[in-house]
Design an enzyme around this catalytic site. Structure first.
Site, PDB file in Angstrom:
ATOM      1  N   LYS A   1     -22.906  60.381 -26.118  1.00 35.60           N
ATOM      2  CA  LYS A   1     -23.079  60.384 -24.714  1.00 35.60           C
ATOM      3  C   LYS A   1     -22.174  61.027 -23.266  1.00 35.60           C
ATOM      4  O   LYS A   1     -20.418  60.817 -24.440  1.00 35.60           O
ATOM      5  CB  LYS A   1     -23.212  59.066 -24.334  1.00 35.60           C
ATOM      6  CG  LYS A   1     -22.554  58.013 -24.160  1.00 35.60           C
ATOM      7  CD  LYS A   1     -23.347  56.655 -24.316  1.00 35.60           C
ATOM      8  CE  LYS A   1     -22.533  55.784 -23.676  1.00 35.60           C
ATOM      9  NZ  LYS A   1     -23.083  54.794 -23.137  1.00 35.60           N
TER      10      LYS A   1
ATOM     11  N   LYS B   1     -16.013  58.474 -20.089  1.00 34.97           N
ATOM     12  CA  LYS B   1     -15.365  58.766 -19.331  1.00 34.97           C
ATOM     13  C   LYS B   1     -13.657  58.543 -20.490  1.00 34.97           C
ATOM     14  O   LYS B   1     -12.260  59.206 -20.621  1.00 34.97           O
ATOM     15  CB  LYS B   1     -14.371  57.714 -18.891  1.00 34.97           C
ATOM     16  CG  LYS B   1     -14.367  56.606 -18.682  1.00 34.97           C
ATOM     17  CD  LYS B   1     -14.442  56.030 -17.397  1.00 34.97           C
ATOM     18  CE  LYS B   1     -13.428  54.275 -17.844  1.00 34.97           C
ATOM     19  NZ  LYS B   1     -12.335  54.339 -17.448  1.00 34.97           N
TER      20      LYS B   1
ATOM     21  N   LYS C   1     -16.961  47.555 -29.440  1.00 33.32           N
ATOM     22  CA  LYS C   1     -15.833  48.005 -28.525  1.00 33.32           C
ATOM     23  C   LYS C   1     -14.681  47.242 -29.611  1.00 33.32           C
ATOM     24  O   LYS C   1     -13.507  47.969 -28.951  1.00 33.32           O
ATOM     25  CB  LYS C   1     -16.366  46.439 -27.461  1.00 33.32           C
ATOM     26  CG  LYS C   1     -17.051  46.918 -25.897  1.00 33.32           C
ATOM     27  CD  LYS C   1     -15.456  47.927 -25.069  1.00 33.32           C
ATOM     28  CE  LYS C   1     -16.674  48.515 -24.161  1.00 33.32           C
ATOM     29  NZ  LYS C   1     -18.192  48.123 -23.689  1.00 33.32           N
TER      30      LYS C   1
END
Ligand code: TRP
Length: 329
Positions: free
Chosen positions: A200, A203, A120
């Site tokens: 993976k 979005k 992150k």
């Protein structure tokens, strides 16, 4: 700890509110929630993790709407308010409060080494906040407040569950508070690769995903773009493997049929792609329809959320009080 013949099972899960939910989220978490809901001996709590949403940059004008939409989507996908308690995390202050209390029992170093945290801060170098670092403490609070035994989440969440279990052991040895140690409830597929074959489905990567809200045409277009190039020798390329994996999630029967064609060397990839896109749409269409209807009925959705909050809140408060007492408050 449970002596009756029916094992005690309690599940709590949550997804962060976003406007785009893709089939990776569906098969990674939602499907697990549906499976647990269908089991007779499981007490189900499903929330929208809106507090977790603020740990990375977000839009405050959309937060509440997305959270409510998420509840509508839960219902559209098959979560039944009569069987499961549905609520929004921030509506129950016990989550924030317990998260702070738990943050006194986990070291900064332990949290800094988590792969989710590192990933992150790489994505959002300007948003390296204390809330982001303590994300797992909040998630542990969610799980602990409902004495959860089973958590339906993707594999990437396992380190957070490990922190939760460590905290639960500390609560036991240091404070004498006894709680079940939660395990991950894994679904058929907890890892759905990107349509671009790079990592993976996500979005934040356009064209990597099929959104639950995608139209027939969008689905066809995205599936058609999956690279299928085969190297010589007839080995299945990663793209073709992905097509088969996705097809077996929505139609095992068709997947078997096309697999046979593949083995016989008669498979046309364009056919496989069309079949997959059709099947995906058949799978998603009823969810989209129900979601559309629920969007027209915000009062109903609000009622469900209020009822869920009442029930969840009573449970959470009891647990919080117990822990606070044990901590000396
Ligand atoms: N961290 C989870 C995810 O990104 C979302 C989440 C927050 C969660 N609190 C939870 C999942 C509690 C299960 C239980 O998927």
């Amino acid at each position: 700890m449970n002596t009756s013949s029916q094992p005690y099972m309690r599940t709590l899960a949550g997804m962060r509110p976003t406007n785009i939910l893709h089939i990776g989220n569906y098969f990674g978490s939602l499907e697990g929630m549906l499976e647990l809901q269908a089991m007779p001996n499981v007490d189900c709590y499903f929330m929208v993790a809106d507090l977790h949403a603020i740990t990375t940059p977000y839009n405050k004008g959309e937060l509440e709407e997305y959270s409510r939409d998420m509840v509508a989507l839960y219902i559209a996908a098959g979560l039944d308010p009569k069987k499961s308690t549905l609520f929004i995390q921030s509506h129950i202050p016990a989550h924030t409060e317990l998260a702070f209390l738990l943050s006194s029992m986990v070291s900064i170093a332990r949290l800094m080494h988590l792969p989710t945290y590192k990933e992150k801060i790489k994505q959002h170098p300007d948003a390296n906040s204390l809330a982001l670092l303590s994300y797992p403490a909040l998630m542990a609070a969610d799980i602990i407040l409902y004495k959860t035994t089973h958590v339906p989440v993707g594999l990437d969440q396992e380190p957070h569950l490990e922190i939760t279990r460590e905290l639960i052991r500390k609560l036991d040895t240091e404070l004498g508070v006894k709680l079940p140690e939660p395990v991950r409830f894994s679904t058929k597929s907890s890892y759905i690769p990107s349509l671009t074959l790079d990592g993976k489905m996500s979005k934040s990567v356009p064209n990597s995903y099929i959104a639950i809200s995608d139209s027939f045409d969008q689905i066809h277009k995205k599936i058609r773009a999956v690279p299928t190039a085969t190297e010589s020798g007839g080995e299945m390329s990663p793209g073709v493997k992905l097509l088969f994996d996705l097809l077996s999630l929505v139609s095992t029967e068709e997947a078997r049929r096309y697999k046979k064609d593949f083995e016989e060397g008669s498979l046309q990839y364009s056919q496989l792609k069309d079949a997959l896109a059709d099947s995906l749409y058949v799978f998603l269409e009823p969810i989209q329809k129900k979601y559309g209807a629920l969007k027209q009925d915000p009062v109903y959705v609000s009622t469900i959320i209020d009822q869920g909050t009442q029930k969840a809140s009573a449970e959470a408060e009891t647990q919080l009080t117990l822990i606070k007492k044990a901590m000396g408050f």
